[in-house]
Design a protein around this motif. Structure first.
Motif, PDB file in Angstrom:
ATOM      1  N   TYR A   3       0.904  -1.274  -0.034  1.00 49.34           N
ATOM      2  CA  TYR A   3       0.035  -0.093   0.097  1.00 49.34           C
ATOM      3  C   TYR A   3       0.896   1.217  -0.014  1.00 49.34           C
ATOM      4  O   TYR A   3       1.909   1.121   0.605  1.00 49.34           O
ATOM      5  N   ARG A  24      -7.087   3.712   3.890  1.00 49.22           N
ATOM      6  CA  ARG A  24      -6.813   2.531   3.208  1.00 49.22           C
ATOM      7  C   ARG A  24      -7.612   1.316   3.611  1.00 49.22           C
ATOM      8  O   ARG A  24      -8.051   1.452   4.861  1.00 49.22           O
ATOM      9  N   GLN A  25      -7.734   0.492   2.810  1.00 46.61           N
ATOM     10  CA  GLN A  25      -8.939  -0.580   3.374  1.00 46.61           C
ATOM     11  C   GLN A  25     -10.348  -0.073   3.671  1.00 46.61           C
ATOM     12  O   GLN A  25     -10.582  -0.179   4.810  1.00 46.61           O
ATOM     13  N   ASP A  37      -9.273  -0.116  -1.565  1.00 50.42           N
ATOM     14  CA  ASP A  37      -7.986  -0.017  -1.191  1.00 50.42           C
ATOM     15  C   ASP A  37      -7.722   1.265  -0.680  1.00 50.42           C
ATOM     16  O   ASP A  37      -6.970   1.320   0.375  1.00 50.42           O
ATOM     17  N   GLN A  57      -9.267   1.565  -6.077  1.00 50.64           N
ATOM     18  CA  GLN A  57      -8.293   0.492  -6.225  1.00 50.64           C
ATOM     19  C   GLN A  57      -7.039   0.774  -6.345  1.00 50.64           C
ATOM     20  O   GLN A  57      -6.836   1.667  -7.160  1.00 50.64           O
ATOM     21  N   HIS A  58      -5.823  -0.009  -6.043  1.00 53.58           N
ATOM     22  CA  HIS A  58      -4.513   0.284  -6.325  1.00 53.58           C
ATOM     23  C   HIS A  58      -4.435   0.268  -7.823  1.00 53.58           C
ATOM     24  O   HIS A  58      -3.778   1.113  -8.235  1.00 53.58           O
TER      25      HIS A  58
END
Length: 87
Positions: A3, A24-25, A37, A57-58
């Motif tokens: 991350y 994050r998450q 993400d 998302q990433h």
């Protein structure tokens, strides 16, 4: 996947404005079954209100303009983000 740290400034694919990662998450209230993400806010404005936050998302990230701070605390958090779900 590793991350990006909080404070990282990115541009999304097909994006026109930089976003700063501040979570994050994350779970979006309108889609509680999806874990994103990241959540970000406009940069340099910061958090304006709930209508100006972006869940992504990433793999949606196109460019990293600035990477947030790495530290031992960030390393510990990265480990927590990769813990398996307690089932």
């Amino acid at each position: 996947m590793k991350y990006y740290p909080i404070g990282t400034v990115i541009v999304l694919k097909d994006g026109t404005w930089p976003l700063m990662i501040y979570g994050r998450q994350q779970i979006q209230p309108k889609k509680p079954d999806v874990i994103y993400d990241y959540v970000g806010c406009l940069y340099p404005q910061g958090y304006v209100d709930k209508n100006y936050i972006v869940f992504f998302q990433h793999h949606d990230i196109d460019k990293v303009l600035y990477k947030g701070m790495d530290s031992s605390v960030e390393t510990d958090m990265e480990k927590l983000l990769h813990l398996p779900d307690p089932a």
